[in-house]
Design an enzyme around this catalytic site. Structure first.
Site, PDB file in Angstrom:
ATOM      1  N   ILE A   8       0.962  -1.153   0.062  1.00  0.00           N
ATOM      2  CA  ILE A   8       0.217  -0.104  -0.150  1.00  0.00           C
ATOM      3  C   ILE A   8       0.866   1.197  -0.108  1.00  0.00           C
ATOM      4  CG2 ILE A   8      -1.790   1.305   1.178  1.00  0.00           C
ATOM      5  CD1 ILE A   8      -2.476  -1.442   2.677  1.00  0.00           C
ATOM      6  N   TYR A 148      -6.362  18.571  -9.971  1.00  0.00           N
ATOM      7  CA  TYR A 148      -6.677  17.499  -9.257  1.00  0.00           C
ATOM      8  C   TYR A 148      -7.516  16.159 -10.053  1.00  0.00           C
ATOM      9  CZ  TYR A 148      -8.225  14.089  -5.467  1.00  0.00           C
ATOM     10  OH  TYR A 148      -8.492  12.964  -4.906  1.00  0.00           O
ATOM     11  N   LYS A 152      -7.151  12.566 -11.626  1.00  0.00           N
ATOM     12  CA  LYS A 152      -7.706  11.229 -10.984  1.00  0.00           C
ATOM     13  C   LYS A 152      -8.714  10.609 -12.519  1.00  0.00           C
ATOM     14  CE  LYS A 152      -6.819  10.751  -6.936  1.00  0.00           C
ATOM     15  NZ  LYS A 152      -5.926   9.639  -6.522  1.00  0.00           N
TER      16      LYS A 152
END
Length: 271
Positions: A8, A148, A152
């Site tokens: 992770i 941003y 994404k």
């Protein structure tokens, strides 16, 4: 029984990655938790089967070192790769610093791609799963988040293409469209550039940057438990988790664009 493994990224204390690391650990995984600085993960240090790795997803040498380390631990496999590390950028598009904007894409888009490419032999060997932590902002496109949201949205397109390209190898790809989650990762003392055309709305933009515009947020612990459940159910494709995430899905799916525009502008507090 051999422990399943998960790597992770972005596991600094107080964030989503940290909660995911703890949720996987509680399920009996060997967790490889990473952050740019390991001192930001000291809360995980004393847990058994928790390996802390310094890793900046923009640095290929650090990714290669992580691959080598995990190969030694696992014999050449990795069951789950969770690309969580990401940076936010709240700024009107006209005020965007392009150097900063490129760095957002380096972390949010190119970083996950680097991780996937480098770890793909281990994932294919394990017939594993890639999880890309995304944001509902990539679909709802709120004001002040243009850079941003674009990073994404690019990650979502990449994920959906990979989902099909990796099918022949038995590797699943899951995108987690994240709504509002309570974390410690917000900006403080937000200021627009002094020459910004949006100074009249600086208070509203600052409230969003500082996380005070939305009182209702899902706890990171609850979010992580639900996301890990989705991952372990081998559910590829797209899932929605976090406060207001399901609502965002239905807004995008069913609401006419002109109504979405009205809602988006109203939520931003401008006219």
């Amino acid at each position: 029984m051999e422990r399943r493994t998960v790597l992770i990224t972005g596991c600094s204390q107080g964030g989503i990655g940290s909660a995911l690391a703890e949720a996987f650990h509680q399920r009996g995984f060997h967790v490889f938790a990473t952050a740019r600085k390991t001192e930001k993960m000291t809360h995980l240090r004393d847990l058994d089967w928790m390996t802390l790795i310094p890793l900046d997803v923009t640095q290929e040498s650090q990714i290669s070192a992580a691959v080598e380390l995990i190969q030694k631990h696992t014999g050449g496999t990795l069951d789950y790769l969770v690309n969580n590390a990401g940076d936010g950028y709240i700024i009107p598009v006209l005020d965007c610093d392009q150097v900063h904007g490129r760095q957002i894409f380096e972390v949010n888009f190119w970083g996950p791609l680097r991780m996937i490419q480098e770890f793909s032999p281990l994932l294919i060997a394990a017939r594993g799963t890639i999880v890309n932590i995304n944001s509902v902002a990539s679909e709802t496109l709120p004001l002040w988040l243009g850079i941003y949201s674009s990073s994404k949205a690019a990650l979502l397109a990449l994920s959906e293409t990979l989902r099909l390209e990796l099918k022949p190898f038995g590797v699943q790809v899951l995108s987690v469209m994240t709504g509002a989650v309570q974390t410690m990762i917000f900006q403080t003392n937000y200021r627009l550039p002094p020459d910004s055309a949006y100074v009249a709305w600086e208070k509203q933009i600052a409230a969003q940057a500082e996380g005070s515009e939305q009182a209702s947020r899902m706890s990171a612990t609850v979010y992580a438990e639900r996301v890990v459940g989705d991952i372990l159910n081998r559910r590829g494709g797209i899932t929605y988790r976090g406060q207001m995430a399901s609502f965002a899905y239905w807004v995008v799916a069913l609401m006419p664009r002109f109504l979405r525009d009205l809602v988006t502008v109203k939520m931003a507090g401008i006219s």
